[in-house]
Design a protein around this motif. Structure first.
Motif, mmCIF file in Angstrom:
data_model
loop_
_atom_site.group_PDB
_atom_site.id
_atom_site.type_symbol
_atom_site.label_atom_id
_atom_site.label_comp_id
_atom_site.label_asym_id
_atom_site.label_seq_id
_atom_site.Cartn_x
_atom_site.Cartn_y
_atom_site.Cartn_z
ATOM 1 N N CYS A 80 74.283 34.308 59.115
ATOM 2 C CA CYS A 80 72.841 34.506 59.299
ATOM 3 C C CYS A 80 72.328 35.410 58.177
ATOM 4 C CB CYS A 80 72.561 35.163 60.646
ATOM 5 S SG CYS A 80 73.258 34.280 62.058
ATOM 6 N N PHE A 81 71.307 34.947 57.441
ATOM 7 C CA PHE A 81 70.810 35.718 56.305
ATOM 8 C C PHE A 81 69.353 35.365 56.047
ATOM 9 C CE2 PHE A 81 72.264 31.732 54.553
ATOM 10 C CZ PHE A 81 71.433 31.453 53.484
ATOM 11 N N PRO A 82 68.628 36.213 55.310
ATOM 12 C CA PRO A 82 67.212 35.943 55.033
ATOM 13 C C PRO A 82 67.009 35.160 53.743
ATOM 14 C CG PRO A 82 67.751 38.148 54.315
ATOM 15 C CD PRO A 82 69.024 37.574 54.892
ATOM 16 N N HIS A 83 65.957 34.336 53.715
ATOM 17 C CA HIS A 83 65.562 33.708 52.455
ATOM 18 C C HIS A 83 65.110 34.801 51.492
ATOM 19 C CE1 HIS A 83 63.717 29.801 50.635
ATOM 20 N NE2 HIS A 83 64.166 30.595 49.705
ATOM 21 N N CYS A 84 64.324 35.734 52.006
ATOM 22 C CA CYS A 84 64.084 36.975 51.271
ATOM 23 C C CYS A 84 63.762 38.060 52.284
ATOM 24 C CB CYS A 84 62.988 36.834 50.211
ATOM 25 S SG CYS A 84 61.300 36.775 50.819
ATOM 26 N N SER A 85 64.136 39.280 51.947
ATOM 27 C CA SER A 85 63.902 40.425 52.821
ATOM 28 C C SER A 85 62.440 40.847 52.777
ATOM 29 C CB SER A 85 64.789 41.588 52.374
ATOM 30 O OG SER A 85 64.335 42.828 52.897
ATOM 31 N N ASN A 86 61.943 41.379 53.880
ATOM 32 C CA ASN A 86 60.548 41.809 53.930
ATOM 33 C C ASN A 86 60.314 43.159 53.260
ATOM 34 O OD1 ASN A 86 61.851 43.270 56.041
ATOM 35 N ND2 ASN A 86 59.903 43.546 57.095
ATOM 36 N N VAL A 87 61.375 43.791 52.757
ATOM 37 C CA VAL A 87 61.200 45.009 51.959
ATOM 38 C C VAL A 87 61.850 44.879 50.578
ATOM 39 C CG1 VAL A 87 60.841 46.641 53.854
ATOM 40 C CG2 VAL A 87 63.173 46.124 53.094
ATOM 41 N N VAL A 88 63.002 44.226 50.487
ATOM 42 C CA VAL A 88 63.656 44.068 49.193
ATOM 43 C C VAL A 88 62.923 43.024 48.349
ATOM 44 C CG1 VAL A 88 65.808 43.462 48.004
ATOM 45 C CG2 VAL A 88 65.879 44.779 50.127
ATOM 46 N N GLY A 89 62.480 41.950 48.994
ATOM 47 C CA GLY A 89 61.678 40.948 48.300
ATOM 48 C C GLY A 89 62.454 39.966 47.451
ATOM 49 N N ALA A 90 63.724 40.250 47.140
ATOM 50 C CA ALA A 90 64.520 39.359 46.295
ATOM 51 C C ALA A 90 64.707 38.010 46.976
ATOM 52 C CB ALA A 90 65.886 39.983 45.999
ATOM 53 N N ILE A 91 64.495 36.932 46.233
ATOM 54 C CA ILE A 91 64.652 35.585 46.785
ATOM 55 C C ILE A 91 66.122 35.191 46.681
ATOM 56 C CG2 ILE A 91 63.976 33.166 46.571
ATOM 57 C CD1 ILE A 91 61.361 34.180 45.258
ATOM 58 N N ASN A 92 66.769 35.066 47.815
ATOM 59 C CA ASN A 92 68.180 34.696 47.830
ATOM 60 C C ASN A 92 68.355 33.221 47.478
ATOM 61 O OD1 ASN A 92 69.228 37.269 48.609
ATOM 62 N ND2 ASN A 92 68.536 36.879 50.702
ATOM 63 N N ASP A 93 69.460 32.912 46.823
ATOM 64 C CA ASP A 93 69.761 31.528 46.442
ATOM 65 C C ASP A 93 70.312 30.807 47.673
ATOM 66 O OD1 ASP A 93 70.602 29.120 45.367
ATOM 67 O OD2 ASP A 93 71.444 30.022 43.555
ATOM 68 N N GLY A 105 83.364 25.769 56.149
ATOM 69 C CA GLY A 105 83.179 25.260 57.503
ATOM 70 C C GLY A 105 82.325 26.148 58.375
ATOM 71 N N VAL A 106 81.408 26.896 57.748
ATOM 72 C CA VAL A 106 80.581 27.869 58.466
ATOM 73 C C VAL A 106 79.140 27.369 58.542
ATOM 74 C CG1 VAL A 106 79.719 30.249 58.463
ATOM 75 C CG2 VAL A 106 82.071 29.760 57.725
ATOM 76 N N ARG A 107 78.553 27.418 59.723
ATOM 77 C CA ARG A 107 77.145 27.066 59.912
ATOM 78 C C ARG A 107 76.251 28.178 59.361
ATOM 79 N NH1 ARG A 107 76.164 21.708 61.603
ATOM 80 N NH2 ARG A 107 77.745 21.086 63.130
ATOM 81 N N THR A 108 75.001 27.823 59.018
ATOM 82 C CA THR A 108 74.087 28.797 58.429
ATOM 83 C C THR A 108 72.748 28.831 59.156
ATOM 84 O OG1 THR A 108 73.562 27.072 56.801
ATOM 85 C CG2 THR A 108 75.029 28.844 56.091
ATOM 86 N N CYS A 109 72.228 30.047 59.310
ATOM 87 C CA CYS A 109 70.911 30.272 59.918
ATOM 88 C C CYS A 109 70.107 31.146 58.973
ATOM 89 C CB CYS A 109 71.065 30.944 61.276
ATOM 90 S SG CYS A 109 69.489 31.374 62.051
ATOM 91 N N VAL A 110 68.959 30.641 58.511
ATOM 92 C CA VAL A 110 68.153 31.330 57.505
ATOM 93 C C VAL A 110 66.828 31.800 58.103
ATOM 94 C CG1 VAL A 110 67.084 31.160 55.228
ATOM 95 C CG2 VAL A 110 69.180 29.864 55.721
ATOM 96 N N ASP A 111 66.532 33.082 57.920
ATOM 97 C CA ASP A 111 65.238 33.634 58.308
ATOM 98 C C ASP A 111 64.284 33.458 57.133
ATOM 99 O OD1 ASP A 111 63.045 35.115 59.016
ATOM 100 O OD2 ASP A 111 64.058 37.057 58.951
ATOM 101 N N GLY A 112 63.307 32.554 57.293
ATOM 102 C CA GLY A 112 62.363 32.266 56.221
ATOM 103 C C GLY A 112 61.006 32.916 56.396
ATOM 104 N N VAL A 113 60.884 33.865 57.319
ATOM 105 C CA VAL A 113 59.578 34.426 57.651
ATOM 106 C C VAL A 113 58.891 35.061 56.439
ATOM 107 C CG1 VAL A 113 58.410 36.240 58.977
ATOM 108 C CG2 VAL A 113 60.070 34.756 60.100
ATOM 109 N N SER A 114 59.648 35.792 55.620
ATOM 110 C CA SER A 114 59.031 36.485 54.491
ATOM 111 C C SER A 114 58.889 35.610 53.255
ATOM 112 C CB SER A 114 59.839 37.743 54.134
ATOM 113 O OG SER A 114 59.708 38.706 55.149
#
Length: 320
Positions: A80-93, A105-114
């Motif tokens: 589970c990870f963010p597309h980008c943090s609401n304070v760091v702002g860096a856009i994750n790949d 073999g790991v499922r992924t959950c992305v927080d895209g709110v920011s």
């Protein structure tokens, strides 16, 4: 696609489903870059005997290092990870991270709110299993929207009424949908199409992608002068990258004074900013920010004008 009253609640419901999918001793991976809404519900799975591993940010840059990820994924079931943090702002790949997870073999959950307010992404092309964002931040009603791959969604325990268990878009909405707000969400597609066609772009399914490019281009152009200004200030620490192409236009600043008081001083200059932790206590603490002072957060989107950026810089010049 599943609708709910907020992304916070959608994440909580999803975490409860994952709780029933996992077995005691299974492992998940979270980050300390997240807003608490996409961290707390997953971390609480430790109460059910789930091992929670943490992908930690660099304490100086606030960014996640992809080289640290493979070792954390060994034997894990979910990342589970963010597309980008609401304070760091860096856009994750997101695509690269999802590919690494998939190879393990790991499922992924992305927080895209920011990220979503700055352009809708092609949810099918980036490789993740779940993507969550908030419609009220993407020019729509107060709804949380969750896109989930069918095979994963149907593998998780049903969280809705028993007679809805065969419906992917109903099984993660325990109380049933808010029909009026779900219908109103169609206005988001109308807005993206109008933005695209206003600038000579396509209509239909391709409109969102074209609008995404327009939005990001405008935001990068406006953001770089602000980043250059604050990065040159000895009294300010910019949280996250100072390259506008690598971040969203949500800029958190660690300042010498109390950030909330500073936000109040900006108000008479016609600037609406915020001060505090913004539910991002984990990343700010990891970066050594004085939580008694918090950070000043400045944010904008594609319809901001250059004159407003100049107004902001002038106001900061008088108050910092």
């Amino acid at each position: 696609m599943s609708f709910g009253p907020s992304t916070t609640q959608n994440t909580y419901v999803l975490a409860q489903a994952v709780r029933g999918w996992l077995q005691p001793g299974d492992a998940i991976v979270v980050t300390n870059q997240d807003h608490e809404a996409n961290s707390g519900p997953w971390r609480r799975l430790a109460e059910a005997g789930i091992t929670v591993r943490e992908w930690t940010i660099d304490p100086e840059s606030g960014e996640l290092d992809l080289e640290d990820l493979p070792a954390l994924l060994d034997g894990a079931k979910l990342l589970c990870f963010p597309h980008c943090s609401n304070v760091v702002g860096a856009i994750n790949d997101v695509a690269a991270i999802s590919a690494i997870a998939k190879a393990h073999g790991v499922r992924t959950c992305v927080d895209g709110v920011s990220y979503a307010p700055h352009g809708f992404v092609d949810v099918g092309a980036m490789g993740y299993d779940v993507y969550l964002f908030s419609a009220y931040k993407t020019y729509g009603p107060h709804q949380g929207i969750m896109v989930i791959r069918k095979d994963f969604g149907m593998a998780l325990p049903n969280q809705g009424h028993f007679f809805n268990e065969d419906s992917l878009y109903k099984r993660f909405t325990p109380a049933g949908p808010d029909h009026a707000q779900v219908a109103a969400s169609a206005g988001m597609a109308d807005y993206m199409e109008a933005l695209s066609t206003h600038h000579g772009g396509p209509i239909g399914a391709a409109a969102a992608g074209h609008a995404h490019g327009l939005m990001r281009s405008a935001e990068v152009t406006l953001l770089q002068p602000l980043l250059d200004y604050v990065a040159a200030k000895n009294s300010v620490r910019v949280i996250g990258p100072t390259d506008a192409t690598r971040r969203a236009p949500t800029v958190a600043l660690a300042v010498q004074d109390n950030a909330e008081d500073l936000a109040g001083k900006l108000a008479p200059h016609g600037i609406m900013a915020g001060g505090g932790d913004f539910y991002a206590i984990r990343p700010l603490t990891a970066m050594g920010v004085d939580m008694a002072k918090g950070v000043l957060r400045l944010s904008f989107t594609h319809y901001t004008q250059r004159a407003e950026i100049d107004q902001l810089i002038d106001a900061l010049d008088q108050t910092l």
